[in-house]
Design a protein around this motif. Structure first.
Motif, PDB file in Angstrom:
ATOM      1  N   ASP A 193       0.791  -1.224   0.000  1.00  0.00           N
ATOM      2  CA  ASP A 193       0.000   0.000   0.000  1.00  0.00           C
ATOM      3  C   ASP A 193       0.827   1.279   0.000  1.00  0.00           C
ATOM      4  O   ASP A 193       0.253   2.369   0.023  1.00  0.00           O
ATOM      5  CB  ASP A 193      -0.910   0.030   1.239  1.00  0.00           C
ATOM      6  N   GLU A 194       2.142   1.183  -0.001  1.00  0.00           N
ATOM      7  CA  GLU A 194       2.963   2.373   0.229  1.00  0.00           C
ATOM      8  C   GLU A 194       3.429   3.062  -1.047  1.00  0.00           C
ATOM      9  O   GLU A 194       4.044   4.119  -0.993  1.00  0.00           O
ATOM     10  CB  GLU A 194       4.194   2.011   1.087  1.00  0.00           C
ATOM     11  N   VAL A 195       3.160   2.480  -2.216  1.00  0.00           N
ATOM     12  CA  VAL A 195       3.668   3.053  -3.465  1.00  0.00           C
ATOM     13  C   VAL A 195       2.934   4.344  -3.803  1.00  0.00           C
ATOM     14  O   VAL A 195       1.714   4.359  -3.954  1.00  0.00           O
ATOM     15  CB  VAL A 195       3.521   2.065  -4.634  1.00  0.00           C
ATOM     16  N   VAL A 196       3.689   5.437  -3.909  1.00  0.00           N
ATOM     17  CA  VAL A 196       3.129   6.693  -4.393  1.00  0.00           C
ATOM     18  C   VAL A 196       3.901   7.122  -5.634  1.00  0.00           C
ATOM     19  O   VAL A 196       5.056   6.752  -5.832  1.00  0.00           O
ATOM     20  CB  VAL A 196       3.167   7.807  -3.316  1.00  0.00           C
ATOM     21  N   THR A 197       3.238   7.895  -6.471  1.00  0.00           N
ATOM     22  CA  THR A 197       3.789   8.253  -7.773  1.00  0.00           C
ATOM     23  C   THR A 197       4.134   9.736  -7.818  1.00  0.00           C
ATOM     24  O   THR A 197       3.336  10.577  -7.390  1.00  0.00           O
ATOM     25  CB  THR A 197       2.789   7.901  -8.894  1.00  0.00           C
ATOM     26  N   THR A 198       5.303  10.055  -8.323  1.00  0.00           N
ATOM     27  CA  THR A 198       5.709  11.458  -8.357  1.00  0.00           C
ATOM     28  C   THR A 198       4.966  12.235  -9.447  1.00  0.00           C
ATOM     29  O   THR A 198       4.411  13.308  -9.192  1.00  0.00           O
ATOM     30  CB  THR A 198       7.229  11.583  -8.535  1.00  0.00           C
ATOM     31  N   GLY A 199       4.929  11.705 -10.670  1.00  0.00           N
ATOM     32  CA  GLY A 199       4.226  12.398 -11.739  1.00  0.00           C
ATOM     33  C   GLY A 199       2.739  12.523 -11.446  1.00  0.00           C
ATOM     34  O   GLY A 199       2.139  13.579 -11.627  1.00  0.00           O
ATOM     35  N   GLY A 200       2.125  11.435 -10.991  1.00  0.00           N
ATOM     36  CA  GLY A 200       0.713  11.464 -10.643  1.00  0.00           C
ATOM     37  C   GLY A 200       0.419  12.442  -9.519  1.00  0.00           C
ATOM     38  O   GLY A 200      -0.654  13.056  -9.474  1.00  0.00           O
TER      39      GLY A 200
END
Length: 454
Positions: free
Chosen positions: A85-92
């Motif tokens: 659950d920890e994946v975050v996106t920089t572009g998004g």
């Protein structure tokens, strides 16, 4: 077949491994009463009422799926591979920062809530992993540590960094109040912006390289060339106040490629740039959330005409429907990268899997408002019982395969909100194009635009 860049190919492979488990536990949700979902299909709404509803409900993605520690946008609404659950996106997240400005202006949330949300993102990025000032594609939203996107993609990603700073520079122009929160947003964005070593990513050549890793160096060896989604990367690299590239890097790098110029006619529409039939429609969206294409011309193309032509060709292909897929029509069109019934794919006329992706038509509102509204009314009024959700429209659907995505993606949700707003008010275009560094960068690369002289 459409030639997709190395990164997109990996995304297609990776996304086929997606599980469908929800990543949002009830304890992590932060939607309050002011952003309640509206799931009952209402026919007879005015255009403005319908656009309000779509922007508001789509924004809930960036509110509900913001990581509780960092407020950054999660990559998607379902779990990606085995990263949890920890994946975050920089572009998004950059797209989400712009969407939050829209939410503030449209009174979905208060300005104070928008500023606090954005400050949390900026504070987190201030301490997160960066490489020569650039951020990776994925971060751990809890720790700020890089999560590798592919075996050797575990360092800087300057395209994702460009999309992130497209949003952050827009935020810098928006949060101008003389208070502690908005001052801190502006200051930290400025310090991070000035620290990105864009020129270092040329390797002393006249082209930008997409990736660098502390573990793998330049081994991915991916030059950013040819017409695609990456124009923003060169614009910001030229705009950098301390580490800018020369115009020659743009001319000899990005535009000096056999997939840059086109000039052919498809369905009686001339396409100035790009792949056969234009490629996936996100080429006309990602860099133009902030870049105002109206009157934007560098002697190589008029970028509003380029994006309009791309959109018209994409729609015309769906109307002709040479593969005879069920559900394609003048009201149901739009091929772009998204989830599909067989995994992630960069849908386009040359990679047509029978999948319609709502973000394609809806993010094209500035270019084809009448046709985009026809598609929106079809998606909502005729298909809403199948594809309208608490976070706006499902990522994609295929009547041919009786399939509807159970997912939402940050990079598809954000452009819907932002480009509809640019059609309605030009808000994000006005903010981004008002940045003095952006104006200087565009001028350096030989662009002309009415917005540069304002």
């Amino acid at each position: 077949m459409l030639k997709i860049n190395q990164k997109q190919l990996f995304m297609i492979g990776l996304a086929t491994l997606l599980s469908l488990g929800s990543i949002v536990a009830s304890a992590q949700k932060k939607t309050a009463n002011y952003i309640k979902p509206d799931l009952k299909i209402k026919r007879g709404l005015s255009d403005d009422q319908l656009l309000d509803l779509v922007q508001k409900q789509t924004f809930r993605y960036f509110w509900d799926f913001a990581h509780p520690k960092s407020s950054m946008a999660r990559e998607r609404s379902n779990r990606s591979f085995d990263y949890g659950d920890e994946v975050v996106t920089t572009g998004g997240t950059g797209f989400g920062v712009m969407a939050t400005i829209v939410a503030s202006e449209r009174k979905f949330i208060t300005r104070e809530q928008a500023a606090a949300h954005t400050k949390k993102i900026v504070d987190f990025l201030w301490k997160a992993d960066m490489f020569h000032g650039a951020f990776p594609h994925w971060l751990n939203g809890e720790t700020g540590k890089v999560i590798r996107f592919s075996p050797k993609d575990d360092g800087a990603d300057i395209v994702e960094t460009a999309f992130l700073f497209q949003g952050l520079l827009t935020a810098k122009q928006y949060y101008t109040a003389d208070n502690a929160v908005e001052r801190d947003i502006r200051n930290k964005i400025t310090w991070m912006w000035e620290g990105i070593e864009w020129d270092w990513f040329t390797q002393n050549q006249n082209v930008l390289y997409w990736h660098w890793s502390p573990n793998n160096g330049w081994s991915m060896n991916h030059q950013i060339k040819g017409w695609n989604e990456c124009l923003m990367t060169y614009v910001l690299a030229a705009a950098s106040p301390k580490n800018s590239i020369s115009r020659r890097v743009y001319d000899d790098g990005f535009t000096n490629n056999n997939t840059f110029y086109n000039g052919k006619k498809y369905f009686d529409t001339t396409l100035p740039l790009g792949f056969e039939y234009g490629g996936p429609l996100f080429f006309a969206h990602y860099s133009f959330l902030g870049l105002d294409p109206r009157g934007l011309n560098d002697g190589k193309a008029d970028y509003f005409e380029q994006n309009k032509a791309h959109t018209l060709i994409n729609r015309a292909y769906c109307i002709e429907n040479p593969k005879g897929y069920k559900g394609y029509s003048a009201n149901s069109w739009g091929l772009t990268a998204s989830d599909s019934w067989q995994g992630y794919a960069a849908h386009s006329p040359t990679e047509d899997l029978g999948v319609i992706t709502p973000t394609a038509a809806l993010s094209s509102f500035p270019y084809t408002p009448e046709y985009s509204m026809q598609a929106l009314r079809h998606f909502y009024e005729n298909k809403g019982d199948q594809i309208w959700t608490e976070y706006g429209f499902a990522d994609a659907f295929s009547e041919q395969h009786n399939w509807v995505a159970k997912s939402h993606l940050a990079i598809d949700q954000g452009p819907i909100i932002v480009m509809i707003e640019n059609y309605r008010s030009g808000l994000l275009w006005k903010l981004f194009m008002s940045n003095p560094d952006v104006k200087a960068g565009l001028t350096k690369l030989g662009f002309k635009s009415p917005a540069i002289n304002k």
